[in-house]
Each structure stands twice: as structure tokens, then as C-alpha cells.
Write a protein that holds these residues in place. Structure first.
Motif, PDB file in Angstrom:
ATOM      1  N   LEU A   1     -24.458 -41.179 -16.889  1.00  0.00           N
ATOM      2  CA  LEU A   1     -23.484 -40.312 -16.206  1.00  0.00           C
ATOM      3  C   LEU A   1     -22.905 -39.322 -17.212  1.00  0.00           C
ATOM      4  O   LEU A   1     -22.803 -38.121 -16.940  1.00  0.00           O
TER       5      LEU A   1
ATOM      6  N   TYR B   1     -19.225 -47.837  -7.642  1.00  0.00           N
ATOM      7  CA  TYR B   1     -20.697 -47.854  -7.678  1.00  0.00           C
ATOM      8  C   TYR B   1     -21.179 -48.632  -8.914  1.00  0.00           C
ATOM      9  O   TYR B   1     -22.006 -49.533  -8.813  1.00  0.00           O
ATOM     10  N   ILE B   2     -20.602 -48.314 -10.073  1.00  0.00           N
ATOM     11  CA  ILE B   2     -21.024 -48.988 -11.313  1.00  0.00           C
ATOM     12  C   ILE B   2     -20.715 -50.488 -11.217  1.00  0.00           C
ATOM     13  O   ILE B   2     -21.558 -51.337 -11.527  1.00  0.00           O
TER      14      ILE B   2
ATOM     15  N   SER C   1     -17.168 -38.739  -4.458  1.00  0.00           N
ATOM     16  CA  SER C   1     -17.721 -38.055  -5.634  1.00  0.00           C
ATOM     17  C   SER C   1     -19.190 -37.738  -5.387  1.00  0.00           C
ATOM     18  O   SER C   1     -19.829 -38.354  -4.529  1.00  0.00           O
TER      19      SER C   1
ATOM     20  N   TYR D   1     -29.049 -41.420 -11.827  1.00  0.00           N
ATOM     21  CA  TYR D   1     -29.272 -42.805 -11.391  1.00  0.00           C
ATOM     22  C   TYR D   1     -30.718 -43.273 -11.604  1.00  0.00           C
ATOM     23  O   TYR D   1     -31.065 -44.405 -11.293  1.00  0.00           O
TER      24      TYR D   1
ATOM     25  N   PRO E   1     -17.657 -41.181 -15.479  1.00  0.00           N
ATOM     26  CA  PRO E   1     -17.885 -42.538 -14.982  1.00  0.00           C
ATOM     27  C   PRO E   1     -16.706 -43.071 -14.138  1.00  0.00           C
ATOM     28  O   PRO E   1     -16.924 -43.874 -13.237  1.00  0.00           O
TER      29      PRO E   1
ATOM     30  N   LEU F   1     -26.049 -43.594  -3.313  1.00  0.00           N
ATOM     31  CA  LEU F   1     -25.296 -44.674  -3.942  1.00  0.00           C
ATOM     32  C   LEU F   1     -25.126 -45.843  -2.974  1.00  0.00           C
ATOM     33  O   LEU F   1     -25.168 -47.004  -3.372  1.00  0.00           O
TER      34      LEU F   1
ATOM     35  N   ASP G   1     -15.169 -41.584 -11.823  1.00  0.00           N
ATOM     36  CA  ASP G   1     -15.396 -41.211 -10.416  1.00  0.00           C
ATOM     37  C   ASP G   1     -16.412 -42.126  -9.732  1.00  0.00           C
ATOM     38  O   ASP G   1     -16.583 -42.076  -8.519  1.00  0.00           O
ATOM     39  N   PHE G   2     -17.126 -42.909 -10.509  1.00  0.00           N
ATOM     40  CA  PHE G   2     -18.215 -43.741  -9.959  1.00  0.00           C
ATOM     41  C   PHE G   2     -17.927 -45.232 -10.145  1.00  0.00           C
ATOM     42  O   PHE G   2     -18.832 -46.043 -10.118  1.00  0.00           O
ATOM     43  N   LYS G   3     -16.638 -45.570 -10.348  1.00  0.00           N
ATOM     44  CA  LYS G   3     -16.281 -46.946 -10.736  1.00  0.00           C
ATOM     45  C   LYS G   3     -16.830 -47.991  -9.747  1.00  0.00           C
ATOM     46  O   LYS G   3     -17.485 -48.958 -10.142  1.00  0.00           O
TER      47      LYS G   3
ATOM     48  N   SER H   1     -23.110 -37.415  -5.264  1.00  0.00           N
ATOM     49  CA  SER H   1     -24.132 -38.468  -5.362  1.00  0.00           C
ATOM     50  C   SER H   1     -25.427 -37.932  -5.964  1.00  0.00           C
ATOM     51  O   SER H   1     -26.325 -38.679  -6.276  1.00  0.00           O
TER      52      SER H   1
END
Ligand code: AMO
Length: 430
Positions: free
Chosen positions: A371, A384-385, A164, A327, A378, A190, A380-382, A166
């Protein structure tokens, strides 16, 4: 006999073997000159009618410029020769003949335009001037590494294929990845953040791909970034690191690349450092009648900062949140117009954006919120989170364009001059 590189030849006596390229030839009927070059320098070699063998003397007249040759000859002192020495040729062998005509002019005062030079980069790299740019760039990369290692940072490598975006807001190059869709990395953002939350200080030299359709003298579609990230840090801590890093790099260039700077006619100074808030810059621009965007600097404003603060890296911090990526940590502060501020900054050097960075969001719920505000999903960024759910400290960092730094340090008119094989909207080869 072993080959001697040209830089070492001036300290020698007697017979030497040289291998390099024919830079120039001149025929004064009884004497023939051949200027030989290798990556370390140039030397005059000569043939004398009657003294030099007929075969060699003939070949000196025929050997095409830029051909690779081997010369065995006797070193002689010569007042007229550059460097005070020349080589009286005994043997001359063509190792690889250069076809004629050459597709570009590679002489010192070549007028061939940049696009044509880039089409023939392999040959453009025969030029001392072109070589000087990339020798200096090599020193930049070495100095960056040295500085970071002295800082106690760990060098890392990161994936170039990502699932996804960045850098929300910047276009990505999409690709098919088996049954899925993937993207070429826009940055290692990320990943470097996740790493700083355990390894504390991390750095890398990373290739980034941006599918922006711009065609400017300062943008590439494939660029390299010096990236830095530090745990337990805010934006002020990492701005200081960046300022010192660029000063270190410039000092190294001044120490180690004197002749290349002279050749390129670059008068370089170790940059000073200045800190201004976005609002202070806005006011300065009003005073100087220079246009600004609501939440961004214009090219004119960047240029004006250089006029006002020459040879200075200007860190513009307390940047409005509206123009910073998802971010970047929001600041608990608004400016006088009520704009929400952020912990993000840009560094402007010689009238151009050299770097951007800031403190990051390490709080999962806040990250989800930001996000969504930026129209990103969010889900797509699971990964990372989630990485911030288990003891992730506040952290900050920056990314600095290698080609931008090369361009600014050397005063290049076009960023493509500072890339061996540039990728822009029209260029995929060589
Ligand atoms: P940003 O997108 O601002 O931030 O990039 C950081 C720096 O990289 C260089 N750069 C480019 N150079 C040439 N052509 C381009 N298309 C291009 N795009 C970027 C610039 C720029 O200042 N992840 C963040 C950095 C961070 O916060 O750590 C990022 O990529 O010099």
C-alpha cells in the motif's frame, strides 16, 4: 380471448389475438398489409377491401409505425408470407399511438448514428437488432451464473458505497456521506477477497464506477463486471476457471441464440485458451515490430495477439509488479531484465483486455508495504488488512467486463452498443 405471442402463432389454427407494434404498412389499394412485431418475432397481417370491415381497412392506412396495437384475426396459410402464415384482420385497435415523426429511424436498415439512438434508447429498443444484443447479453449473464453454481461458487452482493479506493491508480467518484467523504465503488475487490477467505468460491455481477476522463470506444464510466474469487488458489487455478467460464458462455449463446447471431451476422466460435508470460509477449511483439509499453500492453499489442492467435483467450501472466494494483501478490521471481514480477494477469480476447486478476496478498505486513509503495495510506484500509490476520488462506480471482465481453463476442464497434443506458463522460441520460 387470450393474447398469443408471435412465435407461438405459427403452430395455431383459426382465430387469434395478437398484441404488438406496427413494424411496417403497405397499401396495394385493394389489399393492405401490416407487419406486426413483438419481442418474439414478426407476422404479416392483411386487410382486403370489401372483405375486411371499412373501419378496420381505413385504420390500417392511418395507424402510425411503432404504435402498439391489438389485432384479432383469422390465421391463413400463405405461400408468399414469411413463415407461411398470415392473419386476416377482423378487429384492429390502437393501444398506444406513436407520435410522428419518430425521433429516430427504427427500420431494419436504419442509418441513425449511435449517439442519437442512445438519446432515444426506448425507441431504439423497438429494433430487432438492438433487442438481439440484449437478448444475447441476458444469456451471457444466465450462463455465467449457471457455470458458477456448477463450480460450487456462492453468489454474493457487495456495497456500492465505499470508504476508500479499491483500485489504486483509478480515479473515484467522490460523494458526501453525511459528515464523511465516501466513494462510488471502483470494484468489489476488497469485499470479494474477504469473502473468499471464508466462503472459498464466490461470484457476483457488480456495477463499478470509474471517474476516468477517457472518451474511447472501449471505456465506460459505469460498467458491470463478472467477479470471481477463490480461497486456497493461485492465479493459474483461477485463469483455468475463467477460460472454462467464457467457453461455457459462448457455447450457451451458440445453442440458444442462433437466430440473434444470424441477425447480427456474427460468426462465433468457442474460444481456445493460451498462456504466455509478459516477457514472452514482449519478445513476440519485438519480432512483429509492434510497440509495447515497459510494463503494459499497448492497444496495438493487444490487436497483434488477436492476429497471431485468433478466437483465443490469451492469458498474459507473470506481469511486472510495477503495473499491478497493490493487492496483487509479488512473485518470488524477476524477469531477464531484472523487473520484479507479480502473480497478476490480464486476459486478452479479440484484441482487447477482457479481464484482469491474479493471486492476492493475504499477508498483512506485505499488504501494508505494498500500500505504501503505491502511495496509499494503510490506515484507510485497516479493516481490510485486519481481515487477513485470522486464518486467511492464499486466494486468487478475476474481474471480467460484461460490456467488454458483449462487445467482443458480437464484434460491436463501440462498447456503448452493449449497454442499455451507458454512462460516459458526456452522458447522464436517459
Ligand atoms: P480492472 O480494473 O482491470 O480490474 O477491471 C476488470 C475488467 O473490467 C472491465 N473494465 C471496464 N470496462 C469498461 N469500461 C471501463 N472503464 C472498465 N474498467 C474495467 C475490463 C477489465 O478487464 N478488481 C480488479 C479485478 C480483479 O483483480 O479481480 C479490477 O477491477 O474488462
Amino acid at each position: 380471448m387470450e393474447r398469443t405471442q408471435i412465435k407461438d402463432v405459427f403452430a395455431k389454427k383459426g382465430e387469434v389475438e395478437l398484441q404488438g407494434w406496427v413494424h411496417d404498412t403497405r397499401d396495394l389499394s385493394k389489399i393492405r398489409f401490416l407487419v406486426l412485431k413483438d419481442v418474439t418475432g414478426r407476422i404479416q397481417t392483411i386487410g382486403i377491401k370489401g372483405e375486411t370491415s371499412e373501419e378496420v381497412f381505413d385504420l390500417m392506412d392511418k395507424v402510425p409505425r411503432e404504435s402498439a396495437v391489438k389485432i384479432i384475426g383469422e390465421l391463413k396459410d400463405s405461400k408468399q408470407a414469411p413463415g407461411g402464415k398470415e392473419v386476416l384482420i377482423k378487429e384492429l385497435e390502437i393501444i398506444a399511438e406513436a407520435e410522428q415523426p419518430l425521433p429516430i429511424d427504427v427500420s431494419d436498415h436504419s442509418k441513425t448514428e449511435l449517439p442519437k439512438r442512445l438519446d432515444n434508447r426506448f425507441l431504439d429498443l423497438h429494433r430487432e437488432r438492438t433487442q438481439a444484443i440484449f437478448k444475447i447479453q441476458s444469456t451471457m449473464m444466465q450462463a455465467y451464473r449457471e457455470f458458477m453454481i456448477q463450480e460450487g461458487a456462492v453468489e454474493a452482493v457487495f456495497p456500492s458505497i465505499i470508504g476508500s479506493s479499491s483500485e489504486g491508480g483509478t480515479e473515484t467518484f467522490k460523494m458526501k456521506y453525511f459528515e464523511k467523504t465516501a466513494f462510488l465503488s471502483q470494484s468489489c475487490q476488497l469485499y470479494k477477497q474477504m469473502l473468499a477467505c471464508s466462503m472459498e468460491k464466490v461470484f457476483t455481477i457488480f456495477s463499478v464506477w470509474r471517474a476516468e476522463k477517457h472518451n474511447t470506444i472501449r471505456h465506460l464510466n459505469e460498467a458491470r463486471q463478472f467477479d470471481y474469487e477463490e480461497g486456497f488458489a493461485d492465479e493459474f487455478k483461477v485463469m483455468k476457471v475463467m477460460g472454462e467460464c467464457v467457453q461455457y458462455i459462448v457455447k450457451k449463446i451458440l445453442e440458444e441464440r442462433k437466430s440473434e447471431l444470424e441477425l447480427l451476422d456474427v460468426k462465433l466460435k468457442v474460444p481456445k485458451i493460451k498462456y504466455l508470460t509478459f516477457e514472452e509477449v514482449d519478445e513476440l511483439m519485438k519480432k512483429n515490430k509492434t510497440p509495447m509499453e515497459k510494463y503494459d500492453l499497448t492497444n496495438e499489442a493487444e490487436g497483434k495477439l488477436d492476429d497471431l492467435f485468433p478466437d483465443t483467450i490469451v492469458f498474459v501472466h507473470d506481469w511486472p509488479l510495477a503495473k499491478k494494483p497493490f493487492y496483487i501478490m509479488p512473485k518470488d521471481k524477476k524477469d531477464s531484465k531484472g523487473n520484479q514480477l507479480s502473480c497478476g494477469f490480464d486476459a486478452i480476447y479479440k484484441g482487447i483486455e477482457l479481464s484482469s486478476g491474479g493471486q492476492r496478498i493475504h499477508i498483512p505486513d506485505l499488504l501494508v508495504e505494498r500500500l505504501k509503495v503505491n502511495n496509499l495510506n494503510p490506515k484507510d484500509f485497516k479493516g481490510y488488512i485486519d481481515s487477513f490476520r485470522y486464518g486467511a488462506p492464499p486466494h486468487a480471482g478475476w474481474g471480467m467486463g460484461l460490456e467488454r465481453l458483449t462487445m467482443m463476442v458480437l464484434g460491436l464497434k463501440n462498447i456503448r452498443e452493449g449497454v442499455l443506458f451507458p454512462r460516459d463522460r458526456d452522458r447522464l441520460t436517459p
